[in-house]
Design a protein around this motif. Structure first.
Motif, PDB file in Angstrom:
ATOM      1  N   GLN A 192       0.818  -1.239   0.110  1.00  0.00           N
ATOM      2  CA  GLN A 192      -0.044   0.056  -0.031  1.00  0.00           C
ATOM      3  C   GLN A 192       0.870   1.335  -0.064  1.00  0.00           C
ATOM      4  N   LEU A 193       0.342   2.216  -0.524  1.00  0.00           N
ATOM      5  CA  LEU A 193       1.153   3.634  -0.453  1.00  0.00           C
ATOM      6  C   LEU A 193       1.298   4.124   0.616  1.00  0.00           C
ATOM      7  N   VAL A 250       8.379 -11.269   1.326  1.00  0.00           N
ATOM      8  CA  VAL A 250       7.303 -11.713   0.249  1.00  0.00           C
ATOM      9  C   VAL A 250       7.269 -10.718  -0.892  1.00  0.00           C
ATOM     10  N   ALA A 251       7.273  -9.545  -0.285  1.00  0.00           N
ATOM     11  CA  ALA A 251       7.069  -8.602  -1.172  1.00  0.00           C
ATOM     12  C   ALA A 251       8.158  -8.135  -2.305  1.00  0.00           C
ATOM     13  N   LEU A 291      10.371   0.006  -0.810  1.00  0.00           N
ATOM     14  CA  LEU A 291       9.370  -1.062  -0.041  1.00  0.00           C
ATOM     15  C   LEU A 291       9.798  -0.464   1.551  1.00  0.00           C
ATOM     16  N   VAL A 292       8.700  -0.138   2.259  1.00  0.00           N
ATOM     17  CA  VAL A 292       8.888   0.136   3.677  1.00  0.00           C
ATOM     18  C   VAL A 292       7.898  -0.832   4.619  1.00  0.00           C
ATOM     19  N   TRP A 293       8.428  -1.296   5.728  1.00  0.00           N
ATOM     20  CA  TRP A 293       7.674  -2.039   6.521  1.00  0.00           C
ATOM     21  C   TRP A 293       8.003  -1.511   7.970  1.00  0.00           C
ATOM     22  N   ASP A 294       6.879  -1.858   8.966  1.00  0.00           N
ATOM     23  CA  ASP A 294       6.981  -1.573  10.306  1.00  0.00           C
ATOM     24  C   ASP A 294       7.242   0.097  10.521  1.00  0.00           C
ATOM     25  N   ARG A 303       4.263   0.728   1.473  1.00  0.00           N
ATOM     26  CA  ARG A 303       4.034  -0.176   2.847  1.00  0.00           C
ATOM     27  C   ARG A 303       3.813  -1.541   2.554  1.00  0.00           C
ATOM     28  N   VAL A 304       4.741  -2.635   2.992  1.00  0.00           N
ATOM     29  CA  VAL A 304       4.564  -3.884   2.808  1.00  0.00           C
ATOM     30  C   VAL A 304       4.404  -4.570   3.961  1.00  0.00           C
TER      31      VAL A 304
END
Length: 120
Positions: free
Chosen positions: A4-5, A81-82, A114-117, A75-76
């Motif tokens: 998601q953006l 996986v992404a 790609l960003v997470w948390d 955001r992943v």
């Protein structure tokens, strides 16, 4: 869907000053202080980020010799996986990144992360 953006990121020679401009223009709030390398503007369910780029050569619209300079943060939920899914779509990994983001190029060469948390 891979992610998601998370934010739209704009390079600026003074990240805080440009963030204040957009916050006032859009009726949003600034999260950051003068001198920060990364400043976020939030409100109304949206997020813009401003990244310090002291040697920025600003775009000269519509001259392609100095194109627009910005990138998307996506955001992943799970980078493991992404990332393979994004690479399968034609992305390629670029140098750089950090503890909660990795940098890629789209099939044309535009950078995105790609960003997470990462908190809103």
């Amino acid at each position: 869907m891979i992610g998601q953006l998370h934010s739209y990121v704009i390079d600026a020679p003074d990240a805080h000053r440009l963030a204040c401009f957009y916050a006032e223009l859009l009726g949003m709030q600034v999260q950051g202080t003068p001198g920060d390398d990364w400043v976020v503007v939030t409100g109304q369910g949206y997020r813009l980020a401003f990244q310090q780029a002291p040697d920025l050569q600003p775009p000269d619209w519509p001259d392609p010799a100095r194109p627009q300079q910005a990138h998307l943060d996506v955001r992943v939920a799970d980078i493991d996986v992404a990332e393979p899914a994004a690479l399968a779509l034609g992305a390629r990994r670029l140098p750089g990144g950090g503890g909660d983001f990795r940098v890629y190029a789209d099939p044309v060469g535009h950078p995105f992360c790609l960003v997470w948390d990462a908190p809103l």
